[in-house]
Motif scaffolding. Structure first.
Motif, PDB file in Angstrom:
ATOM      1  N   ARG A 238       0.469  -1.295  -0.276  1.00 50.48           N
ATOM      2  CA  ARG A 238       0.250   0.122  -0.157  1.00 50.48           C
ATOM      3  C   ARG A 238       0.909   1.203  -0.178  1.00 50.48           C
ATOM      4  O   ARG A 238       0.281   2.468   0.102  1.00 50.48           O
ATOM      5  N   SER A 239       2.488   0.573   0.071  1.00 53.41           N
ATOM      6  CA  SER A 239       2.741   2.275   0.240  1.00 53.41           C
ATOM      7  C   SER A 239       4.096   2.202  -0.371  1.00 53.41           C
ATOM      8  O   SER A 239       5.106   1.836   0.421  1.00 53.41           O
ATOM      9  N   LEU A 240       3.960   1.770  -1.188  1.00 49.64           N
ATOM     10  CA  LEU A 240       4.831   1.822  -2.248  1.00 49.64           C
ATOM     11  C   LEU A 240       6.370   2.520  -2.201  1.00 49.64           C
ATOM     12  O   LEU A 240       7.791   2.234  -1.956  1.00 49.64           O
ATOM     13  N   PRO A 241       6.595   3.523  -1.927  1.00 50.12           N
ATOM     14  CA  PRO A 241       7.831   4.427  -1.123  1.00 50.12           C
ATOM     15  C   PRO A 241       8.370   4.401  -0.036  1.00 50.12           C
ATOM     16  O   PRO A 241      10.288   4.445   0.198  1.00 50.12           O
ATOM     17  N   GLU A 242       7.836   3.268   0.665  1.00 42.91           N
ATOM     18  CA  GLU A 242       8.238   2.423   1.848  1.00 42.91           C
ATOM     19  C   GLU A 242       9.273   1.898   1.846  1.00 42.91           C
ATOM     20  O   GLU A 242      10.392   1.309   2.543  1.00 42.91           O
ATOM     21  N   LYS A 243       9.543   0.957   0.571  1.00 47.48           N
ATOM     22  CA  LYS A 243      10.380   0.098  -0.176  1.00 47.48           C
ATOM     23  C   LYS A 243      11.980  -0.230  -0.013  1.00 47.48           C
ATOM     24  O   LYS A 243      12.014  -0.106   0.155  1.00 47.48           O
ATOM     25  N   ALA A 244      11.758   1.832  -0.642  1.00 44.85           N
ATOM     26  CA  ALA A 244      13.154   1.998  -0.558  1.00 44.85           C
ATOM     27  C   ALA A 244      13.774   1.948   1.573  1.00 44.85           C
ATOM     28  O   ALA A 244      14.955   0.951   1.361  1.00 44.85           O
ATOM     29  N   LYS A 245      13.024   2.194   2.324  1.00 39.61           N
ATOM     30  CA  LYS A 245      13.588   2.103   3.970  1.00 39.61           C
ATOM     31  C   LYS A 245      13.591   0.394   3.893  1.00 39.61           C
ATOM     32  O   LYS A 245      13.830   0.285   4.485  1.00 39.61           O
ATOM     33  N   ALA A 246      12.697   0.066   3.521  1.00 39.78           N
ATOM     34  CA  ALA A 246      12.642  -1.742   3.265  1.00 39.78           C
ATOM     35  C   ALA A 246      13.842  -2.128   3.436  1.00 39.78           C
ATOM     36  O   ALA A 246      14.002  -3.228   4.062  1.00 39.78           O
ATOM     37  N   TRP A 247      13.867  -1.511   2.138  1.00 41.88           N
ATOM     38  CA  TRP A 247      15.414  -2.550   0.965  1.00 41.88           C
ATOM     39  C   TRP A 247      16.467  -2.119   1.600  1.00 41.88           C
ATOM     40  O   TRP A 247      17.730  -2.825   2.458  1.00 41.88           O
ATOM     41  N   GLU A 248      16.547  -0.974   2.225  1.00 38.86           N
ATOM     42  CA  GLU A 248      17.688  -0.671   3.229  1.00 38.86           C
ATOM     43  C   GLU A 248      17.626  -1.699   5.223  1.00 38.86           C
ATOM     44  O   GLU A 248      18.723  -2.049   5.017  1.00 38.86           O
ATOM     45  N   ASP A 249      16.783  -2.034   5.249  1.00 40.08           N
ATOM     46  CA  ASP A 249      16.566  -2.871   6.315  1.00 40.08           C
ATOM     47  C   ASP A 249      16.710  -4.346   6.238  1.00 40.08           C
ATOM     48  O   ASP A 249      17.600  -4.518   6.843  1.00 40.08           O
ATOM     49  N   LEU A 250      16.622  -4.889   4.424  1.00 41.83           N
ATOM     50  CA  LEU A 250      17.270  -6.287   4.355  1.00 41.83           C
ATOM     51  C   LEU A 250      18.733  -6.291   4.256  1.00 41.83           C
ATOM     52  O   LEU A 250      19.214  -6.814   4.894  1.00 41.83           O
ATOM     53  N   CYS A 251      18.832  -5.101   3.268  1.00 40.00           N
ATOM     54  CA  CYS A 251      21.077  -4.958   4.071  1.00 40.00           C
ATOM     55  C   CYS A 251      21.349  -5.269   4.956  1.00 40.00           C
ATOM     56  O   CYS A 251      22.303  -5.521   5.310  1.00 40.00           O
ATOM     57  N   PHE A 252      20.777  -3.916   6.055  1.00 37.61           N
ATOM     58  CA  PHE A 252      21.015  -4.517   6.744  1.00 37.61           C
ATOM     59  C   PHE A 252      21.171  -5.775   7.978  1.00 37.61           C
ATOM     60  O   PHE A 252      22.329  -5.955   8.534  1.00 37.61           O
ATOM     61  N   ALA A 253      20.281  -5.830   7.356  1.00 42.52           N
ATOM     62  CA  ALA A 253      19.736  -7.770   8.003  1.00 42.52           C
ATOM     63  C   ALA A 253      21.165  -8.356   7.398  1.00 42.52           C
ATOM     64  O   ALA A 253      21.870  -9.227   8.155  1.00 42.52           O
ATOM     65  N   ARG A 254      21.397  -8.305   5.894  1.00 46.20           N
ATOM     66  CA  ARG A 254      22.124  -9.331   5.329  1.00 46.20           C
ATOM     67  C   ARG A 254      24.039  -8.563   5.906  1.00 46.20           C
ATOM     68  O   ARG A 254      24.373  -9.807   6.376  1.00 46.20           O
ATOM     69  N   ALA A 255      23.800  -7.522   5.881  1.00 42.81           N
ATOM     70  CA  ALA A 255      24.943  -7.401   6.891  1.00 42.81           C
ATOM     71  C   ALA A 255      25.203  -7.687   7.564  1.00 42.81           C
ATOM     72  O   ALA A 255      26.746  -7.926   8.677  1.00 42.81           O
ATOM     73  N   THR A 256      24.597  -7.378   8.702  1.00 42.98           N
ATOM     74  CA  THR A 256      24.544  -8.065  10.538  1.00 42.98           C
ATOM     75  C   THR A 256      24.634  -9.976  10.738  1.00 42.98           C
ATOM     76  O   THR A 256      25.736  -9.874  10.953  1.00 42.98           O
ATOM     77  N   VAL A 257      23.999  -9.998   9.064  1.00 46.65           N
ATOM     78  CA  VAL A 257      24.372 -11.698   9.699  1.00 46.65           C
ATOM     79  C   VAL A 257      26.065 -11.672   8.706  1.00 46.65           C
ATOM     80  O   VAL A 257      26.333 -12.897   9.119  1.00 46.65           O
ATOM     81  N   ALA A 258      26.401 -10.931   7.795  1.00 42.16           N
ATOM     82  CA  ALA A 258      27.431 -12.041   6.862  1.00 42.16           C
ATOM     83  C   ALA A 258      28.881 -10.654   7.936  1.00 42.16           C
ATOM     84  O   ALA A 258      30.192 -11.282   7.669  1.00 42.16           O
ATOM     85  N   GLY A 259      28.152  -9.830   8.877  1.00 41.65           N
ATOM     86  CA  GLY A 259      29.416  -9.999   9.791  1.00 41.65           C
ATOM     87  C   GLY A 259      29.635  -9.993  10.873  1.00 41.65           C
ATOM     88  O   GLY A 259      31.277 -10.001  11.240  1.00 41.65           O
ATOM     89  N   GLY A 260      29.410 -11.352  11.060  1.00 38.26           N
ATOM     90  CA  GLY A 260      30.249 -12.631  11.341  1.00 38.26           C
ATOM     91  C   GLY A 260      29.708 -11.540  13.128  1.00 38.26           C
ATOM     92  O   GLY A 260      30.500 -12.591  13.924  1.00 38.26           O
ATOM     93  N   THR A 261      29.365 -10.629  13.649  1.00 42.17           N
ATOM     94  CA  THR A 261      29.318 -10.238  14.715  1.00 42.17           C
ATOM     95  C   THR A 261      28.212 -10.718  15.282  1.00 42.17           C
ATOM     96  O   THR A 261      27.885 -10.244  16.716  1.00 42.17           O
ATOM     97  N   ILE A 262      27.691 -12.069  14.613  1.00 38.44           N
ATOM     98  CA  ILE A 262      26.419 -12.740  16.106  1.00 38.44           C
ATOM     99  C   ILE A 262      27.098 -14.270  15.639  1.00 38.44           C
ATOM    100  O   ILE A 262      27.249 -13.959  14.945  1.00 38.44           O
ATOM    101  N   LYS A 263      26.170 -14.641  16.946  1.00 38.98           N
ATOM    102  CA  LYS A 263      26.813 -16.139  17.546  1.00 38.98           C
ATOM    103  C   LYS A 263      25.320 -16.448  17.883  1.00 38.98           C
ATOM    104  O   LYS A 263      24.335 -16.201  17.815  1.00 38.98           O
ATOM    105  N   LYS A 264      25.260 -17.759  16.853  1.00 30.56           N
ATOM    106  CA  LYS A 264      24.154 -18.722  17.325  1.00 30.56           C
ATOM    107  C   LYS A 264      23.844 -19.537  18.070  1.00 30.56           C
ATOM    108  O   LYS A 264      25.625 -20.043  18.581  1.00 30.56           O
TER     109      LYS A 264
END
Ligand code: SF4
Length: 264
Positions: A238-264
């Motif tokens: 319903r809010s296409l302009p917010e997709k850019a922000k969601a994309w930022e969040d996905l990049c953040f998520a991917r970088a967080t996992v790839a960054g290896g700063t989190i442990k399972k």
């Protein structure tokens, strides 16, 4: 809104998320340029701030932990099969009366990535699976944009396991009764990262009444599991302009996992 996007949306063809020209860049490239992606067939300019935002780690107190009752304590000891049976037979709130079936969750039960949404809608209630229909398609496209796929190292669940009638907002009592089930589900999946999609998921997991906008871009922890917040795909439809922000969040998520700063 762009008329063509509107038309494609009506046709069920938009929005599609697709990386253009090249695959997702390695993490080290993310500080240089964000990839372009498409919404429907209309190019969307790469968000200028696709660089993962600064990380602020905040430990959230799970709502279920406060004043845990006997039911919560019993649920906290269930195996995954026992938890599925518990949900299937659950009558702990009034939603049991109007549901067609419970919607437990779907995907890889030992996934690194856990998506948590709000509650089943009509289609989910009918099919017994979370995130189906147009919002589900958009979620699949969002996952594909960061190299993930439903069921492959990804698990998807909702805060509520039963559909609120008429797709109304979940009530506080319903969320409180269902939260121990989600808490145990998360303990059993043991994800490396949780993405809370939408206000109810974020507020429930993080025991907060803050807005999505204010919670985005921060790294929280739910029961020790790194957790980030983004918009629900149904809202993005319903809010296409917010997709850019969601994309930022996905990049953040991917970088967080790839960054290896989190442990399972
Ligand atoms: S919404 Fe949750 S607490 Fe309510 S009946 Fe369904 S499973 Fe039980």
């Amino acid at each position: 809104m762009n008329r063509r996007l509107e038309f494609l949306g009506e046709m069920g063809l938009a929005p599609l998320w697709r990386l253009r020209a090249r695959d997702a860049p390695p993490a080290e490239e993310q500080n240089q340029a964000a990839p372009e992606f498409e919404a429907g067939t209309v190019s969307v300019a790469a968000p200028a701030t696709a660089v993962p935002p600064p990380v602020v780690t905040l430990e959230a107190a799970p709502a279920a932990a406060a004043g845990a009752d006997q039911r919560s304590l019993r649920i906290a000891r269930l195996t995954l099969d026992e938890l599925k049976a518990e949900v299937k037979a659950c009558t702990a709130c009034g939603l049991c009366k109007s549901r067609t079936q419970t919607v437990f969750g779907v995907g890889d039960e030992s996934a690194d990535w856990l998506i948590v949404g709000e509650a089943p809608g009509a289609e989910e209630d009918a099919r017994g699976e979370p995130f189906v229909g147009q919002a589900g398609k958009l979620l699949d496209n969002m996952l594909a944009a960061i190299g993930l796929a439903r069921g492959e190292n990804v698990y998807i669940a909702n805060v509520l396991k039963c559909r609120p009638p008429g797709n109304r907002n979940p009530e506080a009592g319903e969320v409180a009764r269902c939260s121990p089930l989600l808490a145990r589900q998360i303990q059993l999946v043991q994800p490396k990262l949780i993405i809370a999609m939408g206000r109810f998921a974020a507020q429930t997991l993080l025991n907060s009444d803050a807005s999505i906008a204010s919670m985005r871009g921060k790294l929280y922890r739910y029961q020790g599991v790194p957790t980030i917040v983004t918009y629900h795909p149904a809202y993005l439809l319903r809010s296409l302009p917010e997709k850019a922000k969601a994309w930022e969040d996905l990049c953040f998520a991917r970088a967080t996992v790839a960054g290896g700063t989190i442990k399972k």
